[in-house]
Write a protein that holds these residues in place. Sequence first.
Motif, PDB file in Angstrom:
ATOM      1  N   ARG A  65       0.845  -1.200   0.000  1.00  0.00           N
ATOM      2  CA  ARG A  65       0.000   0.000   0.000  1.00  0.00           C
ATOM      3  C   ARG A  65       0.881   1.251   0.000  1.00  0.00           C
ATOM      4  O   ARG A  65       1.889   1.306   0.694  1.00  0.00           O
ATOM      5  N   LEU A  66       0.478   2.273  -0.737  1.00  0.00           N
ATOM      6  CA  LEU A  66       1.269   3.495  -0.864  1.00  0.00           C
ATOM      7  C   LEU A  66       1.378   4.234   0.471  1.00  0.00           C
ATOM      8  O   LEU A  66       0.376   4.470   1.151  1.00  0.00           O
TER       9      LEU A  66
ATOM     10  N   HIS B 235      -0.348   8.868   2.594  1.00  0.00           N
ATOM     11  CA  HIS B 235       0.504   9.449   1.547  1.00  0.00           C
ATOM     12  C   HIS B 235       0.018  10.824   1.119  1.00  0.00           C
ATOM     13  O   HIS B 235       0.813  11.672   0.722  1.00  0.00           O
ATOM     14  N   HIS B 236      -1.302  11.081   1.228  1.00  0.00           N
ATOM     15  CA  HIS B 236      -1.791  12.429   0.946  1.00  0.00           C
ATOM     16  C   HIS B 236      -1.243  13.415   1.981  1.00  0.00           C
ATOM     17  O   HIS B 236      -0.806  14.525   1.631  1.00  0.00           O
ATOM     18  N   LEU B 237      -1.273  13.040   3.248  1.00  0.00           N
ATOM     19  CA  LEU B 237      -0.799  13.948   4.301  1.00  0.00           C
ATOM     20  C   LEU B 237       0.701  14.185   4.176  1.00  0.00           C
ATOM     21  O   LEU B 237       1.175  15.318   4.353  1.00  0.00           O
TER      22      LEU B 237
ATOM     23  N   TYR C 113       9.527   9.134  -7.027  1.00  0.00           N
ATOM     24  CA  TYR C 113       9.851   7.980  -6.184  1.00  0.00           C
ATOM     25  C   TYR C 113       8.667   7.773  -5.240  1.00  0.00           C
ATOM     26  O   TYR C 113       8.033   8.734  -4.805  1.00  0.00           O
ATOM     27  N   SER C 114       8.393   6.523  -4.902  1.00  0.00           N
ATOM     28  CA  SER C 114       7.317   6.266  -3.951  1.00  0.00           C
ATOM     29  C   SER C 114       7.691   5.093  -3.056  1.00  0.00           C
ATOM     30  O   SER C 114       8.407   4.177  -3.464  1.00  0.00           O
ATOM     31  N   VAL C 115       7.226   5.151  -1.809  1.00  0.00           N
ATOM     32  CA  VAL C 115       7.486   4.110  -0.823  1.00  0.00           C
ATOM     33  C   VAL C 115       6.177   3.407  -0.514  1.00  0.00           C
ATOM     34  O   VAL C 115       5.152   4.056  -0.262  1.00  0.00           O
TER      35      VAL C 115
END
Length: 221
Positions: A34-35, A166-168, A71-73
């Motif tokens: 999950r992002l 991830h929005h926050l 980049y994304s975690v």
Amino acid sequence: MFILKRQDVEITSVQHPNREQQIPILQYQGQTFRLISVFSSSQEDDAKAFWRDLTDNRGKACVLLEEPERYSVWGKVRLDQLASEAQAGTDGTAPALTQASLLILQAVYVDIEDYLGAKQAGLFQKDISDVFKQWRFPQADSPDGVNHLLTMDPLNAPRLPAWDEHHLNTLLQELHKLGKRYFGNASFTERVLESLQDMGASERKQFMDWLGQSPNSKFWR
């Protein structure tokens, strides 16, 4: 855990059980993630530092996805876990985290208006609207929606925006950039964080604990 390229993974989405919202899901070798947070292409070092902290220091199973533009975690999760969390009302983001992030957003907006004037406040409203649009924030895709977020009372609102972690993280990251650009330095952060005094002590502590473990911890202090 892994640093992966876009061609290594499959990214889909699943319908949130309780909201009109799609949850992005990364799949890799039968595992589901999950992002957690998104970084721009210029933030490679920040993204890798955050991913290493999660995996090496906190023992979380995470992947770092490298793409040309970002980049994304992502954190490991089971799909049935997402559904059960949603049914139990513990999915997504705790209300206190969203409330605190909105208080910070509004404090930056008010400070710009107070110190720099209405014209600059109007430009900030446009800039933050572009951030919401670029990163596809739910319930922030119209001028009225953005204005509502800037003026609502997040501590007494009957309904908060359905934002995930991830929005926050993205909001606080972009807010810090905008604040530095408008004020010329980062001295505004301490003043803005004083807005959290309106929260209850336990909710404020919950947010500060979360913030301290987020990729934005070095910015907001």
